[in-house]
Enzyme design. Structure first.
Site, PDB file in Angstrom:
ATOM      1  CE  LYS A 140     -61.440  67.544 -70.052  1.00 41.51           C
ATOM      2  NZ  LYS A 140     -62.595  66.680 -70.375  1.00 41.51           N
ATOM      3  NE  ARG A 196     -65.003  59.349 -65.148  1.00 41.28           N
ATOM      4  CZ  ARG A 196     -64.807  60.597 -65.591  1.00 41.28           C
ATOM      5  NH1 ARG A 196     -63.735  60.889 -66.295  1.00 41.28           N
ATOM      6  NH2 ARG A 196     -65.692  61.535 -65.348  1.00 41.28           N
ATOM      7  NE  ARG A 203     -66.531  62.843 -61.800  1.00 40.68           N
ATOM      8  CZ  ARG A 203     -65.923  63.624 -62.688  1.00 40.68           C
ATOM      9  NH1 ARG A 203     -64.649  63.435 -62.976  1.00 40.68           N
ATOM     10  NH2 ARG A 203     -66.588  64.586 -63.290  1.00 40.68           N
ATOM     11  NE  ARG A 241     -69.946  65.326 -66.408  1.00 42.34           N
ATOM     12  CZ  ARG A 241     -69.196  64.254 -66.179  1.00 42.34           C
ATOM     13  NH1 ARG A 241     -69.760  63.082 -65.904  1.00 42.34           N
ATOM     14  NH2 ARG A 241     -67.896  64.342 -66.216  1.00 42.34           N
ATOM     15  NE  ARG A 287     -65.990  71.526 -67.940  1.00 40.66           N
ATOM     16  CZ  ARG A 287     -65.277  70.604 -67.301  1.00 40.66           C
ATOM     17  NH1 ARG A 287     -64.135  70.900 -66.754  1.00 40.66           N
ATOM     18  NH2 ARG A 287     -65.711  69.364 -67.232  1.00 40.66           N
TER      19      ARG A 287
HETATM   20  P1  AMP Z   1     -64.590  67.373 -64.569  1.00 41.40           P
HETATM   21  O1  AMP Z   1     -63.981  66.627 -63.431  1.00 41.40           O
HETATM   22  O2  AMP Z   1     -63.609  68.177 -65.351  1.00 41.40           O
HETATM   23  O3  AMP Z   1     -65.464  66.489 -65.433  1.00 41.40           O
HETATM   24  O4  AMP Z   1     -65.579  68.454 -63.909  1.00 41.40           O
HETATM   25  C1  AMP Z   1     -66.684  68.057 -63.112  1.00 41.40           C
HETATM   26  C2  AMP Z   1     -67.650  69.208 -62.941  1.00 41.40           C
HETATM   27  O5  AMP Z   1     -66.998  70.291 -62.277  1.00 41.40           O
HETATM   28  C3  AMP Z   1     -68.179  69.818 -64.224  1.00 41.40           C
HETATM   29  O6  AMP Z   1     -69.271  69.108 -64.767  1.00 41.40           O
HETATM   30  C4  AMP Z   1     -68.562  71.215 -63.762  1.00 41.40           C
HETATM   31  O7  AMP Z   1     -69.766  71.191 -63.002  1.00 41.40           O
HETATM   32  C5  AMP Z   1     -67.429  71.546 -62.793  1.00 41.40           C
HETATM   33  N1  AMP Z   1     -66.285  72.185 -63.489  1.00 41.40           N
HETATM   34  C6  AMP Z   1     -65.017  71.693 -63.630  1.00 41.40           C
HETATM   35  N2  AMP Z   1     -64.241  72.547 -64.277  1.00 41.40           N
HETATM   36  C7  AMP Z   1     -65.010  73.631 -64.581  1.00 41.40           C
HETATM   37  C8  AMP Z   1     -64.784  74.856 -65.266  1.00 41.40           C
HETATM   38  N3  AMP Z   1     -63.593  75.154 -65.787  1.00 41.40           N
HETATM   39  N4  AMP Z   1     -65.833  75.717 -65.373  1.00 41.40           N
HETATM   40  C9  AMP Z   1     -67.031  75.446 -64.844  1.00 41.40           C
HETATM   41  N5  AMP Z   1     -67.322  74.304 -64.191  1.00 41.40           N
HETATM   42  C10 AMP Z   1     -66.326  73.403 -64.061  1.00 41.40           C
END
Ligand code: AMP
Length: 212
Positions: free
Chosen positions: A16, A126, A159, A170, A91
């Site tokens: 994404k 990654r 990360r 996740r 989400r």
């Molecule tokens: P990402 O970078 O999109 O993989 O997001 C990393 C982490 O941020 C996720 O595993 C969640 O803990 C939190 N997170 C990101 N976006 C959301 C969302 N829309 N709703 C809830 N938690 C989020």
């Protein structure tokens, strides 16, 4: 007409963020990544960053109320007037409902489909740039100089939530809380399913086709 109010849906590591960055250049609208906004809040040590920390490190979703406020605030900035690429938001169906309530328009949902085994491998391999957020894969898209970003010479890091202990959490959060959004938006007839495997440029072409 090409859609410019988009949601990129897909599991962690589906591509994404990578594809959103390309779309920014083509569509001229901003990428809004809730994950990036949360990481920035953590780095800045804001109350939101502090509250989000434990959820993120455990691979769990941050509570809806915090996220909805964060996105609403971001969308009021003028660069989002002509459109937005929502990356990692919504989400949950509660977040999608809140978008509707706030009148945030969605023209297209691109569902990037990648199997869990490939997602796991991608997340483990990654490395991300601390400065510009560019993403690399140690084997298939490795940086020219180890540990250094090709784009801005920034430092690459892994990360914390890309660790083997957190990845299964996740994937489970995605399956349980986020994947129902495919049916949610399918009812509105705006979902396009895109194969998220193979060459990055080929995936990008598929996404562009899905926006028309
Ligand atoms: P990402 O970078 O999109 O993989 O997001 C990393 C982490 O941020 C996720 O595993 C969640 O803990 C939190 N997170 C990101 N976006 C959301 C969302 N829309 N709703 C809830 N938690 C989020």
């Amino acid at each position: 007409m090409t859609a410019t109010r988009l949601i990129l849906l897909g599991g962690p590591g589906a591509g994404k963020g990578t594809q959103a960055k390309r779309l920014v250049a083509t569509l001229g609208v901003p990428q809004i990544s809730t994950g990036d906004l949360l990481r920035a809040a953590r780095k800045a040590g804001t109350p939101l960053g502090e509250q989000a920390k434990s959820f993120m490190d455990a691979g769990q979703l941050v509570p809806d109320v915090l996220i909805i406020e964060l996105v609403n605030e971001r969308l009021t900035q003028p660069d989002a007037n002509a459109g937005y690429i929502l990356d990692g938001f919504p989400r949950t169906t509660a977040q999608a409902d809140a978008m509707r309530t706030h009148g945030i328009v969605v023209e297209r949902v691109v569902n990037l489909v990648v199997g869990d085994d490939v997602l796991t491998e991608r997340l483990e391999q990654r490395r991300v740039c601390r400065s510009c957020g560019s993403s690399f894969h140690l084997e298939f898209h490795s940086p020219k100089v180890a540990g250094v970003c090709d784009v801005c010479d920034g430092e690459l890091y892994q990360r914390r939530d890309d660790s083997p202990e957190v990845i299964p959490q996740r994937l489970a959060a995605y399956a349980l809380q986020t994947s129902p959004l495919v049916a949610y938006y399918d009812e509105l007839g705006i979902v396009r399913t895109v194969d998220g495997t193979g060459e990055m440029s080929r995936i990008f072409e598929r996404i562009i086709e899905a926006l028309s």
